[in-house]
Motif scaffolding. Structure first.
Motif, PDB file in Angstrom:
ATOM      1  N   ARG A 160       2.326  57.516   6.911  1.00 26.50           N
ATOM      2  CA  ARG A 160       1.124  57.130   6.171  1.00 26.50           C
ATOM      3  C   ARG A 160      -0.085  57.860   6.739  1.00 26.50           C
ATOM      4  O   ARG A 160      -0.207  58.025   7.947  1.00 26.50           O
ATOM      5  N   ARG A 161      -0.975  58.272   5.849  1.00 24.72           N
ATOM      6  CA  ARG A 161      -2.255  58.862   6.252  1.00 24.72           C
ATOM      7  C   ARG A 161      -3.375  57.965   5.734  1.00 24.72           C
ATOM      8  O   ARG A 161      -3.335  57.521   4.589  1.00 24.72           O
ATOM      9  N   ARG A 162      -4.353  57.727   6.600  1.00 20.18           N
ATOM     10  CA  ARG A 162      -5.502  56.904   6.226  1.00 20.18           C
ATOM     11  C   ARG A 162      -6.788  57.652   6.539  1.00 20.18           C
ATOM     12  O   ARG A 162      -6.852  58.391   7.517  1.00 20.18           O
ATOM     13  N   HIS A 163      -7.798  57.416   5.711  1.00 24.70           N
ATOM     14  CA  HIS A 163      -9.134  57.937   5.980  1.00 24.70           C
ATOM     15  C   HIS A 163      -9.935  56.826   6.654  1.00 24.70           C
ATOM     16  O   HIS A 163     -10.069  55.735   6.092  1.00 24.70           O
TER      17      HIS A 163
END
Length: 196
Positions: free
Chosen positions: A84-87
């Motif tokens: 998962r990638r989050r900002h």
């Protein structure tokens, strides 16, 4: 007893409705009043100096907002693969003078716990202070030690929102009556009852 004294003495019955232990503003209010001109008054009831000092740390006194550009945070599994990638943004915190949606804010407490040095420890310098004394007849007398400064930017609530708060007050009243009757369980504690 404290809420009744405040309603009958301090607000002089000049309100549309009052609700104890209400989260309608998004934050817990010990007593929420709707004035005749649809403004909100939040009263925090405190029973000790420690309780009063702790109030300034509550979320309702802090406004937070995202600032700057986001940076990417990657969550990985045990093998190192990105799942998962989050900002994520940096956050800036500002102190509020009034809780959200509130026109006036008060602290109410027994006179014996109050000293004027506590003015500097309140959640906001705009908050009013109500001091309570027991009278010889066993009731409570309320005195305004400092009036609340009104929040000129607080918008009036809509008539529909006032009706929603009045409905909540009505439900609370009937549940209070039920709680006084032996062998009766308030509706919010039974199956099918709504949680307030």
């Amino acid at each position: 007893m404290i809420a009744r004294a405040i309603a009958q003495q301090t607000f002089n019955r000049k309100y549309l409705v009052m609700v104890p232990n209400c989260n309608w503003t998004g934050y817990e209010c010990d007593l929420l009043a709707v004035t005749e001109n649809l403004r909100l008054i939040d009263v925090e009831i405190k029973i000790s100096r420690a309780d009063l000092r702790a109030d300034a740390k509550k979320d309702k006194w802090w406004r937070r907002r995202s600032v700057g550009l986001p940076h990417v945070v990657e969550d990985t599994n045990e093998s190192g693969r990105v799942i998962r990638r989050r900002h994520v943004y940096a956050e800036h915190f500002e102190i509020r003078e009034w809780p959200a949606k509130v026109w006036k804010h008060y602290y109410a407490m027994p006179r014996e716990i109050w000293t004027d040095t506590l003015f500097d420890e309140l959640g906001s310098p705009a908050s009013g202070v109500l001091l309570l004394d027991r009278d010889p007849a066993g009731g409570v007398t309320v005195r305004v030690a400092r009036s609340a400064t009104p929040n000129r930017d607080a918008e009036k609530i809509s008539p529909a929102a006032a009706m929603d708060i009045a409905r909540l007050a009505s439900l609370r009243m009937w549940e209070a009556y039920a709680a006084m009757q032996p062998g009766t369980t308030p509706a919010s504690k039974t199956e099918g009852g709504s949680e307030l």
